[in-house]
Design a protein around this motif. Structure first.
Motif, PDB file in Angstrom:
ATOM      1  N   ALA A  86       3.305 -10.691   2.781  1.00 34.75           N
ATOM      2  CA  ALA A  86       1.931 -10.285   2.474  1.00 34.75           C
ATOM      3  C   ALA A  86       1.750 -10.048   0.984  1.00 34.75           C
ATOM      4  O   ALA A  86       0.731 -10.417   0.392  1.00 34.75           O
ATOM      5  CB  ALA A  86       1.567  -9.032   3.265  1.00 34.75           C
ATOM      6  N   ALA A  87       2.741  -9.417   0.365  1.00 31.91           N
ATOM      7  CA  ALA A  87       2.667  -9.159  -1.076  1.00 31.91           C
ATOM      8  C   ALA A  87       2.699 -10.458  -1.867  1.00 31.91           C
ATOM      9  O   ALA A  87       1.942 -10.632  -2.839  1.00 31.91           O
ATOM     10  CB  ALA A  87       3.813  -8.250  -1.496  1.00 31.91           C
ATOM     11  N   LEU A  88       3.558 -11.383  -1.468  1.00 27.32           N
ATOM     12  CA  LEU A  88       3.628 -12.675  -2.157  1.00 27.32           C
ATOM     13  C   LEU A  88       2.309 -13.431  -2.039  1.00 27.32           C
ATOM     14  O   LEU A  88       1.834 -14.028  -3.015  1.00 27.32           O
ATOM     15  CB  LEU A  88       4.776 -13.507  -1.580  1.00 27.32           C
ATOM     16  CG  LEU A  88       6.185 -13.055  -1.974  1.00 27.32           C
ATOM     17  CD1 LEU A  88       7.231 -13.771  -1.132  1.00 27.32           C
ATOM     18  CD2 LEU A  88       6.434 -13.291  -3.459  1.00 27.32           C
ATOM     19  N   ALA A  89       1.711 -13.397  -0.853  1.00 33.54           N
ATOM     20  CA  ALA A  89       0.422 -14.057  -0.671  1.00 33.54           C
ATOM     21  C   ALA A  89      -0.655 -13.416  -1.541  1.00 33.54           C
ATOM     22  O   ALA A  89      -1.520 -14.101  -2.094  1.00 33.54           O
ATOM     23  CB  ALA A  89       0.016 -14.015   0.795  1.00 33.54           C
ATOM     24  N   ALA A 127       9.274  -2.739   0.061  1.00 29.97           N
ATOM     25  CA  ALA A 127       9.317  -4.196  -0.043  1.00 29.97           C
ATOM     26  C   ALA A 127       8.155  -4.712  -0.888  1.00 29.97           C
ATOM     27  O   ALA A 127       8.319  -5.610  -1.724  1.00 29.97           O
ATOM     28  CB  ALA A 127       9.277  -4.816   1.354  1.00 29.97           C
ATOM     29  N   ILE A 128       6.975  -4.139  -0.707  1.00 30.91           N
ATOM     30  CA  ILE A 128       5.802  -4.568  -1.472  1.00 30.91           C
ATOM     31  C   ILE A 128       5.973  -4.224  -2.949  1.00 30.91           C
ATOM     32  O   ILE A 128       5.733  -5.057  -3.840  1.00 30.91           O
ATOM     33  CB  ILE A 128       4.532  -3.920  -0.897  1.00 30.91           C
ATOM     34  CG1 ILE A 128       4.295  -4.410   0.538  1.00 30.91           C
ATOM     35  CG2 ILE A 128       3.312  -4.242  -1.780  1.00 30.91           C
ATOM     36  CD1 ILE A 128       3.235  -3.629   1.298  1.00 30.91           C
ATOM     37  N   TYR A 129       6.384  -2.985  -3.222  1.00 28.91           N
ATOM     38  CA  TYR A 129       6.608  -2.583  -4.612  1.00 28.91           C
ATOM     39  C   TYR A 129       7.666  -3.472  -5.268  1.00 28.91           C
ATOM     40  O   TYR A 129       7.530  -3.876  -6.435  1.00 28.91           O
ATOM     41  CB  TYR A 129       7.077  -1.134  -4.673  1.00 28.91           C
ATOM     42  CG  TYR A 129       5.984  -0.089  -4.681  1.00 28.91           C
ATOM     43  CD1 TYR A 129       5.035  -0.043  -5.707  1.00 28.91           C
ATOM     44  CD2 TYR A 129       5.911   0.882  -3.690  1.00 28.91           C
ATOM     45  CE1 TYR A 129       4.047   0.937  -5.718  1.00 28.91           C
ATOM     46  CE2 TYR A 129       4.930   1.862  -3.697  1.00 28.91           C
ATOM     47  CZ  TYR A 129       4.004   1.892  -4.719  1.00 28.91           C
ATOM     48  OH  TYR A 129       3.024   2.854  -4.742  1.00 28.91           O
ATOM     49  N   ILE A 168       4.660  -7.684 -11.964  1.00 26.92           N
ATOM     50  CA  ILE A 168       3.286  -7.252 -11.681  1.00 26.92           C
ATOM     51  C   ILE A 168       3.302  -5.797 -11.208  1.00 26.92           C
ATOM     52  O   ILE A 168       4.055  -5.434 -10.305  1.00 26.92           O
ATOM     53  CB  ILE A 168       2.636  -8.149 -10.613  1.00 26.92           C
ATOM     54  CG1 ILE A 168       2.442  -9.556 -11.183  1.00 26.92           C
ATOM     55  CG2 ILE A 168       1.303  -7.592 -10.143  1.00 26.92           C
ATOM     56  CD1 ILE A 168       2.002 -10.573 -10.177  1.00 26.92           C
ATOM     57  N   VAL A 169       2.498  -4.974 -11.827  1.00 28.44           N
ATOM     58  CA  VAL A 169       2.386  -3.576 -11.430  1.00 28.44           C
ATOM     59  C   VAL A 169       1.344  -3.470 -10.323  1.00 28.44           C
ATOM     60  O   VAL A 169       0.143  -3.654 -10.562  1.00 28.44           O
ATOM     61  CB  VAL A 169       1.998  -2.679 -12.619  1.00 28.44           C
ATOM     62  CG1 VAL A 169       1.866  -1.230 -12.171  1.00 28.44           C
ATOM     63  CG2 VAL A 169       3.025  -2.799 -13.740  1.00 28.44           C
ATOM     64  N   LEU A 170       1.803  -3.195  -9.119  1.00 32.60           N
ATOM     65  CA  LEU A 170       0.886  -3.047  -7.985  1.00 32.60           C
ATOM     66  C   LEU A 170       0.449  -1.586  -7.888  1.00 32.60           C
ATOM     67  O   LEU A 170       1.286  -0.704  -7.697  1.00 32.60           O
ATOM     68  CB  LEU A 170       1.571  -3.470  -6.694  1.00 32.60           C
ATOM     69  CG  LEU A 170       1.778  -4.974  -6.505  1.00 32.60           C
ATOM     70  CD1 LEU A 170       2.707  -5.236  -5.325  1.00 32.60           C
ATOM     71  CD2 LEU A 170       0.448  -5.669  -6.280  1.00 32.60           C
ATOM     72  N   VAL A 182      -0.906  -1.207  -2.626  1.00 29.51           N
ATOM     73  CA  VAL A 182       0.286  -1.210  -1.769  1.00 29.51           C
ATOM     74  C   VAL A 182      -0.065  -0.638  -0.398  1.00 29.51           C
ATOM     75  O   VAL A 182       0.319  -1.177   0.645  1.00 29.51           O
ATOM     76  CB  VAL A 182       1.430  -0.405  -2.419  1.00 29.51           C
ATOM     77  CG1 VAL A 182       2.630  -0.297  -1.471  1.00 29.51           C
ATOM     78  CG2 VAL A 182       1.868  -1.068  -3.729  1.00 29.51           C
ATOM     79  N   ALA A 183      -0.830   0.444  -0.391  1.00 30.97           N
ATOM     80  CA  ALA A 183      -1.236   1.060   0.882  1.00 30.97           C
ATOM     81  C   ALA A 183      -2.103   0.113   1.693  1.00 30.97           C
ATOM     82  O   ALA A 183      -1.952  -0.003   2.914  1.00 30.97           O
ATOM     83  CB  ALA A 183      -1.977   2.366   0.616  1.00 30.97           C
TER      84      ALA A 183
END
Length: 308
Positions: free
Chosen positions: A80-83, A116-118, A126-128, A133-134
Motif C-alpha cells: 500500500a505504501a509503495l502504491a 512497514a509503511i514508515y 520520503i518523509v511520510l 501512515v495512519a
C-alpha cells in the motif's frame, strides 16, 4: 503520489541499487482510555518502551514483497505504501523482529503495519507524515494511536478524531498477562454500540481526567482516568482478574490500572520515583496467583524511531 508526502531525497537512481529502510515501533499496554463519544470511537494511546524492529529492502529487479509467515498484514502495508508513493514497480524483502506478544492488546499488529509503511518511506527517501501512515494503516485494519509521536486521542477505526496530548509525565507500568488471547480485528467487527452508549458518561469523564493529567503533568489524574475507563470496559470485555488487580494496586499505593480494551492485558501504573518496579513485579507474582507473565516498562511517546 500523495501531496501530503514530503520527498527528502530522490533516493538511489541506479536500477541495480537496493533501497533500505529500518525503524523501531513501540508496543502498548492496552489504552489509557477507550470508548465512543457521540458514536465516534476513540482511544488514548499507551505506548511503552518495548520495540519491534521493521526493515525493508526494496529491489527494482524483484516483482513482489516477501515476508515471513504471520506478517501478511505488514506485507500488505508495504504494498500500500509503495502504491501511494510511486514505488509499485519495486519488490523486496520485509523483515520484522518483535518481542511484542501477539493477540494480547499490546499493539503488535500496529507496530508491524505502521513500521512497514514508515520503513518503505525511509527507504525511498520520503518523509511520510504520521497522519498519512495512519490513513494507509486504517485501510488494512483498526490502528492504534501509537503511530503518532507522544500520546494522542485517536479514532482507531476511521481516523475521525486526532488530538495530541503531548509527552507523558514519568510513568512506570507493569503489564500483566493472565493468559487468553483476543482477535482484535474480529472484536472490532462486533457491534457493541449499546454497551458503548451505556459507558459513554464514564469514558468521557475518564478522558477529562487524562487530558487534565497531561496538561498539568499530573500522573495521579492519568491513573484515575485510566482506572475509570478500565472499569467501565468490564461490561464490554470482561477480565476475571480485574478486581484482584485493582485491590492490589490500591494496597500498594499505585496510580491506577490500565486495560487493553480489546485485548487481554492489564497494567498497573506507578510513579517510578516512589516505587521500585522490580520489587513491584516480584510482589505482583506473589499476590496474584493466576498471573502468568509480566513486563516492566515505562510509558513513552509513540511514533517511529528511524534506524538508518
Amino acid at each position: 503520489m500523495s501531496e501530503q508526502n514530503t520527498r527528502a531525497t530522490a533516493g538511489p537512481s541506479s536500477k541495480a541499487a537496493t533501497y533500505r529502510g529500518a525503524v523501531r515501533m513501540p508496543a502498548t499496554c492496552g489504552e489509557l482510555a477507550q470508548g465512543a463519544l457521540g458514536g465516534v470511537h476513540f482511544h488514548v494511546s499507551c505506548p511503552v518502551d518495548m520495540y519491534a524492529t521493521i526493515e525493508v529492502e526494496l529491489d527494482p529487479r524483484l516483482e513482489d514483497i516477501t515476508a515471513d509467515a504471520g506478517h501478511a498484514k505488514a506485507r500488505a502495508a508495504c504494498e500500500a505504501a509503495l502504491a501511494d508513493i510511486g514505488g509499485k514497480h519495486l519488490g523486496g524483502k520485509l523483515t520484522i523482529r518483535s518481542p511484542i506478544p501477539r493477540a494480547k492488546g499490546m499493539g503488535s499488529s500496529t507496530a508491524d503495519v505502521a513500521g512497514a509503511i514508515y520503513a518503505v518511506g525511509q527507504a525511498l527517501g520520503i518523509v511520510l507524515p504520521p497522519r498519512r501512515v495512519a490513513e494507509l494503516a486504517l485501510e488494512i485494519e483498526p490502528t492504534d494511536g501509537s503511530i503518532f509521536p507522544d500520546v494522542v486521542v485517536f479514532d482507531h477505526r476511521q481516523g475521525l478524531i486526532l488530538e495530541a496530548l503531548g509527552p507523558p509525565p514519568p510513568l512506570g507500568i507493569l503489564c500483566l498477562d493472565f493468559g487468553g488471547e483476543v482477535d482484535t480485528v474480529e472484536f472490532n467487527c462486533t457491534d457493541r454500540s449499546a454497551a458503548l452508549r451505556e459507558t459513554e458518561p464514564a469514558t468521557r469523564r475518564a478522558l477529562e481526567f487524562i487530558k487534565d493529567g497531561f496538561a498539568l503533568q499530573r500522573p495521579d489524574l492519568i491513573g484515575a482516568g485510566a482506572t475509570l475507563s478500565a472499569e467501565a470496559n468490564q461490561c464490554i470485555l470482561f477480565k476475571p482478574a480485574f478486581d484482584s488487580v485493582g485491590r492490589f494496586a490500591e494496597d500498594i499505593g499505585a496510580l491506577g490500572v490500565v486495560a487493553a480494551h480489546s485485548g487481554s492485558i492489564l497494567g498497573i501504573l506507578f510513579d517510578p520515583g516512589r516505587c521500585d518496579g522490580r520489587q513491584l513485579k516480584v510482589l505482583a507474582h506473589r499476590t496474584l496467583p493466576t498471573l502468568r507473565v509480566s513486563y516492566l516498562h515505562r510509558i513513552t511517546g509513540g511514533g517511529a524511531r528511524p534506524l538508518l
